[in-house]
Structures are given as C-alpha cells and as structure tokens.
Motif scaffolding. Structure first.
Motif, PDB file in Angstrom:
ATOM      1  N   ASN B  51     -16.285 -41.448  12.440  1.00 25.87           N
ATOM      2  CA  ASN B  51     -15.099 -40.770  12.982  1.00 25.87           C
ATOM      3  C   ASN B  51     -13.827 -41.569  12.731  1.00 25.87           C
ATOM      4  O   ASN B  51     -12.784 -41.005  12.406  1.00 25.87           O
ATOM      5  N   LEU B  56     -10.638 -39.228  12.505  1.00 26.76           N
ATOM      6  CA  LEU B  56     -10.808 -38.349  13.664  1.00 26.76           C
ATOM      7  C   LEU B  56     -10.625 -39.135  14.956  1.00 26.76           C
ATOM      8  O   LEU B  56     -10.348 -38.574  16.003  1.00 26.76           O
ATOM      9  N   ASP B  57     -10.837 -40.411  14.871  1.00 22.22           N
ATOM     10  CA  ASP B  57     -10.770 -41.262  16.054  1.00 22.22           C
ATOM     11  C   ASP B  57      -9.971 -42.508  15.677  1.00 22.22           C
ATOM     12  O   ASP B  57      -9.809 -42.810  14.497  1.00 22.22           O
ATOM     13  N   GLU B  76      -0.781 -38.292  15.113  1.00 26.25           N
ATOM     14  CA  GLU B  76      -1.823 -37.277  15.109  1.00 26.25           C
ATOM     15  C   GLU B  76      -1.597 -36.202  14.046  1.00 26.25           C
ATOM     16  O   GLU B  76      -2.518 -35.849  13.301  1.00 26.25           O
ATOM     17  N   SER B  77      -0.376 -35.679  13.935  1.00 33.91           N
ATOM     18  CA  SER B  77      -0.210 -34.578  12.980  1.00 33.91           C
ATOM     19  C   SER B  77      -0.277 -35.072  11.541  1.00 33.91           C
ATOM     20  O   SER B  77      -0.767 -34.357  10.669  1.00 33.91           O
ATOM     21  N   ILE B  80      -3.957 -35.265  10.726  1.00 31.77           N
ATOM     22  CA  ILE B  80      -4.558 -33.961  10.411  1.00 31.77           C
ATOM     23  C   ILE B  80      -4.281 -33.615   8.949  1.00 31.77           C
ATOM     24  O   ILE B  80      -5.163 -33.203   8.205  1.00 31.77           O
ATOM     25  N   ARG B  83      -6.353 -35.794   6.659  1.00 27.97           N
ATOM     26  CA  ARG B  83      -7.743 -35.334   6.592  1.00 27.97           C
ATOM     27  C   ARG B  83      -7.865 -34.143   5.658  1.00 27.97           C
ATOM     28  O   ARG B  83      -8.766 -34.061   4.840  1.00 27.97           O
ATOM     29  N   LEU B  84      -6.936 -33.207   5.807  1.00 30.70           N
ATOM     30  CA  LEU B  84      -6.990 -31.988   5.001  1.00 30.70           C
ATOM     31  C   LEU B  84      -6.955 -32.327   3.515  1.00 30.70           C
ATOM     32  O   LEU B  84      -7.648 -31.731   2.705  1.00 30.70           O
ATOM     33  N   PHE B  89     -15.506 -32.973   5.317  1.00 28.25           N
ATOM     34  CA  PHE B  89     -16.382 -33.210   6.472  1.00 28.25           C
ATOM     35  C   PHE B  89     -17.582 -32.268   6.471  1.00 28.25           C
ATOM     36  O   PHE B  89     -17.441 -31.073   6.218  1.00 28.25           O
ATOM     37  N   ILE B 109     -10.158 -23.813   3.639  1.00 25.89           N
ATOM     38  CA  ILE B 109      -9.569 -25.142   3.443  1.00 25.89           C
ATOM     39  C   ILE B 109      -8.483 -25.108   2.375  1.00 25.89           C
ATOM     40  O   ILE B 109      -7.401 -25.676   2.547  1.00 25.89           O
ATOM     41  N   LEU B 111      -6.822 -22.601   1.482  1.00 25.72           N
ATOM     42  CA  LEU B 111      -5.716 -21.817   2.018  1.00 25.72           C
ATOM     43  C   LEU B 111      -4.803 -22.692   2.865  1.00 25.72           C
ATOM     44  O   LEU B 111      -3.584 -22.608   2.785  1.00 25.72           O
ATOM     45  N   LEU B 112      -5.446 -23.535   3.676  1.00 22.56           N
ATOM     46  CA  LEU B 112      -4.658 -24.460   4.499  1.00 22.56           C
ATOM     47  C   LEU B 112      -3.857 -25.401   3.609  1.00 22.56           C
ATOM     48  O   LEU B 112      -2.763 -25.820   3.951  1.00 22.56           O
TER      49      LEU B 112
END
Ligand SMILES: Nc1ncnc2c1ncn2[C@@H]1O[C@H](COP(=O)(O)OP(=O)(O)OP(=O)(O)O)[C@@H](O)[C@H]1O
Ligand SMILES: [Mg+2]
Lengths: 404, 227
Positions: B51, B56-57, B76-77, B80, B83-84, B89, B109, B111-112
């Motif tokens: 993680n 994630l952590d 945090e943002s 994210i 990670r993307l 994952f 994914i 699309l994001l």
C-alpha cells in the motif's frame, strides 16, 4: 461514461430505487393535489367575493377607499373615459355611487351600504340580476330597491315591503327616502348580504344629491392577474388625483385569509417533505455503506474523489428528478379531473361553505406554478440530501473503504 | 534504473493498546522488469508495504520513490493522479465495478486518463484478448467466474500503461487451477511485455514461480533471494 455509470447504478438495486421513487411520487402527488385544491379554492373565493361583485380593480378619487364618504364623488369625464377605453386589460367598466345609510322598518334599524348602480351594465358585467332570489330585478327608472338576503332576514321584511333609508348625502346634505323592496339578492358573503342595498343610478342621484357623479368605477377584467396589471397601468395614466386599486388592495382581509391558509399548506408540505427526505436519506446511507468497497477501489485505481462525489450526487439527483416527474405525471390527471368536473361537497359541508361565502365545490387549479413548484422543491431537497455523500466522498480514504 | 526505491521505510500503528511496527525500516530496490513476490506470515506487513509503495498509504518514517519521484510528501489529490498514471492495481477480490462490463471496466481507467476513443477501443480489446477474456468482453462481473474477474482486473491494471503492477494476494480467492492460470498470464506479460509485477502471496506454488522472493517478518525483510 460517468452518466452511464450513474444511470446503471440507479437500476442496480431495483427495490431500493423503487422505494425511493415511490416515496418521492407519493409526496409529490399528495402535495401537488393539496396545493391544487387550495389554489383552486382561493381562485374561487377571489372570484366570488372580489371578482364577481367588486371587480378585480376599481378607480376612485384618491382616498375614497379609506374615507368612504360621498365627498369623493367625481364625474367620469371624457379624459377618464378615454384612458379607461384605451387600457387593453380592461374589458369594460361600470359606475357606482357608494354611500351609507340607516335602514329602518318599524323599530328595527341597521346600518347599510346603499349603492347606486347602472342597472343595465350591472346585468351585463356582474350578473346582479341572477342573484335575485325573490321578487324582480330593477329597471333603470324604478324608484325601488334590492336588498341583500341577510338584511331582509335581519329586518324581517320581504318583497313589496317598504324600507326607510336615512343617511348623509353629497356635500353635507341629508339623504332620506322611502323605497319599496322590489327584490331580494343573495350574496355568499355574510358581510355583503347583511348590508347591501341597491338602487338605480337615477334614484341614487336624487337620494344622495350626487347628480350624475360617482364614487367608484368598477373595472371588468378577464382575471385577477389582469386586474392587478390594469390597476397599475391606470394609476400611472390617471395620475395622483385618482386611486386605481386592484382586488388585493380592495380586499385586504381576503388576501390575509388566503395568505394564512397558504402558509398552513406550506407547513404541511414542509413536514411531508421532511419525512420523505429522511426516508431518502436512510436508503441513501444504506447505499453508501453497501458500495463502500467499490468506492475505495475506484479511488485506489485513480478516480478523483471529486469526480466520484459528483457521480453519486448525480445518481441521487437523477433519481429525484425522475421521481418528481413521475409524481407530476401521476398528479396531473387527478388535478385535471377535478378541474373539469369540480367535486361538490355534501349537503352539510355545502351549507357551511356557503355561509362563509365560498362556492361549495372543490375545483382544482391547474396553474403551472403549482407543478413547477413541486419539481423545484424536490430538486432542491435532493440536492441538499446529496450533499452528505458529496461531503463524505470528498474525504474518502481508499484503503479504509476497501477494508470494509 | 530502479522503478521503486525505499529507504528506512517504517509504518507504525499507534492506535491500539500496543504500538505495531507494521513495516520496520525497510530498504528495498525494485528494478524494471522484475517479477517479485512478497511473502511472509499473516500480519507480517505485506499489505502495508504494498500500500505504501502503491501510494495508497503513507509511511510514518522513511522515503519511498517511484520512478525517482518521492511519494511520502505528496498531497492526497496528487497521489490519486500519480496512481492513475503510474501504477496498476489488482486487489484480492471485488476489483471491478459491478455495473460495468469487462470491456467498460478496462476502458474506465483510460477514460479517467483522458485517452481518445479510438485508442481506448483498440487497446481494451487487445488487452482482453491477451488475458483471454475477449469472448466475455460484454459480460458484467457477476456473470464471470472469480478467475475471469481477476483476469479482467489484470487487463484493467495494464490499460493505463503503468510503470508497474501491484497485486495484493491476487490468487487468494481463486481455486488452484484458476490461480495457476492467472500466474501464467502474469508471467507471460512479464516476459513478453516486460511488465513489472510485485505481488504478495501465501501460496507456495505461486512463490515457486517468482524470480525474486522477499520475505517479511514483523515488518522486517528477513530474506531476499533471486532465482
Ligand atoms: N489500520 C490499521 N490499524 C492498526 N493496525 C493495523 C492496521 N493495518 C494493519 N495493521 C497491523 O499491521 C500489521 C501488518 O498488517 P498487514 O495487513 O500489512 O499484514 P499482512 O502481511 O498483509 O497480513 P495478511 O497476510 O493477513 O494479509 C498487523 O499486525 C496488523 O494488525
Ligand atoms: Mg494482507
């Protein structure tokens, strides 16, 4: 994709969706129907107390309505006629002389409003002749009167009896006369029925000494709304010397009554929607809990929390809009039915209603505002409820959510 | 060059009555193209380590760099977004969005990431064929077996062209046949497409096929063997 996702999520748990939709539909139908009935009743009240008799608008000399004396009598001269005829919202107008007198028979007396009327025009515009329940309607050159049914009852007199009127005339003169009763007219409103006396304009000229002057010009308009517009326009054109008043200004008690009742309706609606809102809120909490893991995965793989939050907010919003549209679709036929075929009260209720001057029917209103209002309320409520998941999801933590 | 670099990485849980060193001073390098298993008894810190490495952590102490970028100080943002764009994952189970088909789950994914329609369609179908789900592309997760779902999860993890794929016990909920097939698939992707895999597992047969095995105990690396 986000939209597609939202849409599919809505149909994912059919039962939950059905329950939520059902609650919204129930609330919308109930409150739409209630509002429709209430608004219909108000329209009816306005029509029967204000519209039919006193018109949706009137013109007087300035301050007549508050002073109510004949000293405010005026001549409807060519300028006034021209302005009235040019105003598009006004379909016609009729003059009245409104004064007060003591009506006496033997040893009973009662204060009453004695109105000089244009007999033919009243017939055409206010259907006064249709209110005659005993005796006959007046002719222009009659030296006779019509009296309200309440007044007749109070004075214990009927058609062909003679009534003595004693009052103040124009410019300090005294107005005294003896008139045979030609007919009894019925008014829903007890206020009116207990004090109205009508005499032809010609007779009134003699009685008051007004000689062709009038105190009020009653305007005929297609609706209450038009009356309000007419009063506004005319006030501007006629200037400060006159007062052009709409039915709201003429009947402040009625407006008050309606406003109070409307507020009661809103309170009921508020409570109803509050209950529904809690219902939706709790199903929403269930939904959030069930999908906690899924939300965690989405954020873990890189979906922005704001995007996720908007998606879930959208689901709730779409569902609510759908519910309110369905609710309106269900409510409309019911409202429409009672609009086309008004529902008559039972005998007892009817009597009571009529005593309060209300026609004894339930006729709904189809005013678009009522329906739009419901849709807007549900929309706003849903958006507010959906703020909770919005807030929660903006702070969501991926691993904590996935652990559940 | 190292795709992952940790230095004195520690994670301490201080909430309960006792302090737990879930990860304890772990210093570790993972190179591009590795096929690495993280093993160890339950509670040894495998999930915690993965993680942290996956963004994630957050570590309590120490540093973690992915492709040279320090993660522990990122907000945090940004994490994210990181990670993307950089990490694939595969979780133990319930990886997929239930209301989307295999194809849509994989496409999601991209699309994001804002990939254009044409590229998405091509890559998604290619990936699904690669993981052997071409025929099931229009099925939803509930219509697929656990093994098939995990294959779709692998396809999704790869869709974003990540620097590496993290898989926390990807075979734990699979029968042995499906587990073996999934591992074959991962190995094939590793060999032919040079996809870097780091996964945790309990399964001895899975461990046997890893090329590097890192053993954790009480949050510490006790063994690190290349094969
Ligand atoms: N959120 C948390 N709060 C407190 N302690 C935690 C938390 N998460 C993990 N731990 C503790 O940290 C230690 C390592 O946990 P972790 O889940 O990383 O182990 P693991 O090797 O993945 O175990 P398993 O094989 O059972 O999945 C354990 O002692 C665990 O109890
Ligand atoms: Mg674990």
């Amino acid at each position: 994709m986000i939209l597609k996702l939202a849409w599919r999520n809505i149909w994912r748990s059919k039962r939950r969706t059905a329950i939520t939709l059902g609650m919204i539909i129930f609330a919308v139908v109930l409150s739409t129907l209630m509002m429709s009935i209430k608004e219909g009743m108000y329209a009816n009240m306005i029509k029967s107390t204000a519209g039919d008799f006193s018109g949706y608008a009137q013109v007087h000399l300035k301050d007549f309505w508050s002073e109510k004396t004949l000293e405010y009598a005026f001549e409807i001269d060519d300028d006034v006629v021209k302005i009235l005829e040019e105003e598009k919202t006004v379909d016609g107008y009729l003059p009245r002389v409104e004064g007060f007198a003591l009506a006496a028979v033997h040893n009973i007396t009662k204060g009453s409003a004695v109105l000089g009327i244009d007999v033919e025009k009243e017939k055409a515009f206010t259907n006064l002749h249709e209110r005659v329940v005993e005796g006959e309607y007046l002719l222009p050159d009659d030296d006779a009167i019509l009296i309200g049914n309440g007044l007749a009852k109070y004075l214990k007199i009927g058609v062909n009896d003679t009534l003595v009127l004693i009052g103040g005339g124009y410019q300090g003169r005294s107005a005294v006369g003896k008139y045979p009763i030609k007919g009894i007219v019925k008014f829903g409103s007890p206020e009116l029925s207990k004090q109205l006396v009508f005499m032809p304009m010609q007779a009134a000229d003699m009685f008051y000494g007004t000689n062709g002057l009038v105190t009020s010009v009653i305007l005929k308009t297609a609706s209450g709304k038009k009356g309000i517009i007419a009063a506004k326009h005319l006030q501007k054109k006629l200037g400060d010397e006159y007062e052009a008043m709409d039915w709201k200004q003429l009947n402040p008690e009625l407006v008050n009554l309606i406003e109070t009742d409307r507020v009661e309706g809103y309170v009921f609606m508020f409570i109803l929607y509050l209950v529904i809102a809690f219902g939706i809120f709790s199903t929403m909490l269930m939904m959030l809990a069930e999908r906690q893991h899924e939300f965690g995965v989405l954020v873990a793989v890189g979906m922005k929390r704001a995007k996720l939050a908007v998606m879930v907010w959208g689901e709730i919003f779409i569902l609510s809009i759908l519910g309110s549209i369905l609710g309106l679709i269900c409510a409309f036929p019911v409202c429409y039915t009672f609009y086309v075929k008004p529902f008559r009260y039972g005998e007892e209720m009817a009597k009571m209603a009529e005593e309060y001057g209300i026609e004894a029917v339930i006729k709904t209103s189809l005013a678009p505002e009522i329906f739009i209002q419901q849709a807007v309320i549900v929309g706003i409520l849903a958006s507010i409820i959906a703020l909770y998941p919005l807030y929660k999801l903006l702070k969501i933590n991926a691993i904590e959510s996935m652990r559940s | 060059m190292s795709v992952i670099e940790t230095k004195n990485l520690s994670k301490i849980y201080d909430e309960g009555p006792i302090r737990v060193h879930a990860v304890n001073e772990v210093t570790l390098n993972i190179e591009e193209g590795e096929f690495t298993a993280v093993v160890g008894p339950s509670g040894s810190g495998k999930t915690t380590l993965l993680n942290i490495v996956g963004g994630l952590d957050r570590p309590t102490k120490g540093s973690v760099k992915v492709d040279g970028v320090e993660l522990s100080t990122m907000n945090e943002s940004n994490l994210i977004k990181f990670r993307l764009e950089n990490i694939g994952f595969v979780f133990q189970s319930y990886n997929l969005i239930p209301v989307l088909t295999a194809k849509e789950n994989t496409e999601f994914i991209m699309l994001l990431q804002g990939a254009p329609e044409k590229e998405r369609q091509e890559r998604v179908m290619q990936l699904l064929h690669e993981v052997g789900i071409g025929e099931q592309a229009d099925k939803r997760p509930s219509e697929m077996s656990g093994g098939q779902q995990q294959r779709v999860a692998v396809a999704r993890a790869l869709a974003s062209r990540p620097k590496f794929v993290l898989a926390d016990e990807p075979t734990a909920n699979l029968d042995s046949k499906s587990a073996e097939n999934l591992l074959d698939l991962m190995l094939m992707l590793n060999k032919e497409e040079q996809v870097t895999f780091i996964f945790s597992t309990h399964d001895q047969r899975v461990i046997d096929r890893a090329r590097r095995v890192i053993t954790l105990e009480d949050g510490k690396i006790v063994k690190d063997e290349q094969r």
